[in-house]
Design an enzyme around this catalytic site. Structure first.
Site, short mmCIF file in Angstrom:
data_model
loop_
_atom_site.label_atom_id
_atom_site.label_comp_id
_atom_site.label_asym_id
_atom_site.label_seq_id
_atom_site.Cartn_x
_atom_site.Cartn_y
_atom_site.Cartn_z
N ALA A 69 55.32 17.81 70.24
CA ALA A 69 54.72 16.85 69.32
C ALA A 69 53.55 16.14 69.99
CB ALA A 69 55.76 15.85 68.85
N GLY A 114 58.82 19.89 69.91
CA GLY A 114 58.53 20.34 68.56
C GLY A 114 58.12 21.80 68.50
N GLU A 117 61.32 23.68 68.47
CA GLU A 117 61.90 23.51 67.14
C GLU A 117 61.17 24.36 66.11
OE1 GLU A 117 63.63 19.03 67.00
OE2 GLU A 117 61.49 19.19 67.46
N GLU A 137 62.65 16.09 74.93
CA GLU A 137 62.53 14.76 74.33
C GLU A 137 63.29 13.69 75.09
OE1 GLU A 137 61.81 17.69 70.96
OE2 GLU A 137 63.16 17.54 72.69
#
Length: 263
Positions: A69, A114, A117, A137
Site C-alpha cells: 500500500a 497489499g 493481498e 503490515e
C-alpha cells in the site's frame, strides 16, 4: 486521474486469444493508493462483463508486482477516516477475487502487503525466482486490511499464515512455493509468458462450467459443508441449460474425452 491500471487484450499480439491482462502501472513500485484501488475495481468489472475475455492475468510489469500500500497516504489517515474507508479498500480487491473467470497472477520483484493481498485474489500465482513475498503490515503497527488475514490462512493454513503475519517477514520464492503461497516458480523473464500460457489454456475451456467451478469452490470455502454441497448441486444442475454442456457431452460420445471445442 492518471491511468494506473490498463486492461490489455485483443490487438496485443503477445496476448493469446480470449485472454486479457490487468496491468498495474504506477512506477516505481506500484504502491496501491486510492486511485489505483478504484482503477483495479473498474478493471475487474470490465473483464468480468466482456464475454470475449475468457481468462485474466494480473501483472505489475517486469520489475515489480506491487510492493504494498501507499504508506505515505496511510500515514495521513486517522482512525475516524479509516472506520469509513477500510471497507472500500477491502471491496476493491474483493472485486478482483470475484471475477467469474480463471485469473493468474504474474509476480516479479515484490508482492508485499497489499501486493501480496492482490496476488491472493487470483486463482493461481506464478512467481519469479527472485521475487519476495510477505505481509509486513505488523512492522508498521497494523494488520493486513485487504484480505490477507482471511485469504492467506485459507490458502496455506492458519499456523503458517500467522507466522507470516505475526513476524512480517519476507519470503523467498522457493519458500513461498513450499508453503503453497505460489504455484509455479520460473526465471523472471518467463513469469509473464508462463502466466499467459496458463490463462490461454483456461480460455479454451467451457466458460460457464469454469465460472460455476470457481463459484462453487470459493463459495464453499466460506460456509459449512452442507451449504457448500447445496451450492454445488445448484450450479451443477444449472450447467445443463448451457451450450457448453451440449458441446462437451456430444464430443465425448463421438470422439472421446478432451476433444471438445467450446465456443
Amino acid at each position: 486521474m492518471a491511468d494506473l491500471v490498463r486492461v490489455e487484450a485483443g490487438d496485443d499480439a503477445e496476448i493469446p486469444a480470449g485472454v486479457a491482462t490487468i496491468r498495474l502501472d504506477r512506477p516505481p513500485m506500484n504502491a496501491i493508493n486510492t486511485d489505483l484501488q478504484e482503477q483495479l475495481r473498474a478493471a475487474a468489472a470490465q473483464v468480468s462483463d466482456d464475454p470475449s475475455i475468457r481468462a485474466v492475468v494480473l501483472y505489475g510489469g517486469e520489475k515489480v508486482f506491487a510492493a504494498g500500500a501507499d504508506v505515505k497516504e496511510f500515514a495521513g489517515q486517522d482512525h475516524a477516516y479509516m472506520l469509513q474507508d477500510a471497507h472500500r479498500l477491502t471491496s476493491a480487491l474483493d472485486a478482483l477475487a470475484r471475477i467469474p473467470k480463471p485469473v493468474v497472477a504474474a509476480v516479479t520483484g515484490y508482492a508485499l502487503g497489499g501486493g501480496c493481498e492482490l496476488a491472493l485474489t487470483a486463482d493461481f500465482r506464478v512467481s519469479a525466482e527472485d521475487a519476495r513475498w510477505g505481509q509486513p503490515e505488523m512492522l508498521l503497527g497494523i494488520i493486513p486490511g485487504a484480505g490477507g488475514t482471511q485469504r492467506l490462512p485459507r490458502l496455506i493454513g492458519p499456523a503458517k499464515a500467522k507466522d507470516l503475519i505475526y513476524t512480517g517477514r519476507f519470503v523467498a520464492a522457493d519458500e513461498a512455493l513450499e508453503l503453497g503461497l505460489v504455484d509455479v516458480v520460473v526465471a523472471k523473464e518467463e513469469v509473464y509468458p508462463t502466466a499467459l500460457a496458463m490463462a490461454a489454456k483456461f480460455a479454451k475451456g467451457p466458460r460457464h462450467a469454469l465460472a460455476a467451478a470457481k463459484a462453487a469452490i470459493d463459495g464453499g470455502l466460506d460456509t459449512d459443508l452442507a451449504t457448500g454441497l447445496r451450492l454445488e448441486s445448484h450450479l451443477f444442475a444449472s450447467l445443463f441449460a448451457t451450450e457448453d454442456r451440449t458441446i462437451g457431452m456430444q464430443s465425448f460420445l463421438e470422439s472421446g474425452p478432451g476433444k471438445a471445442q467450446f465456443t
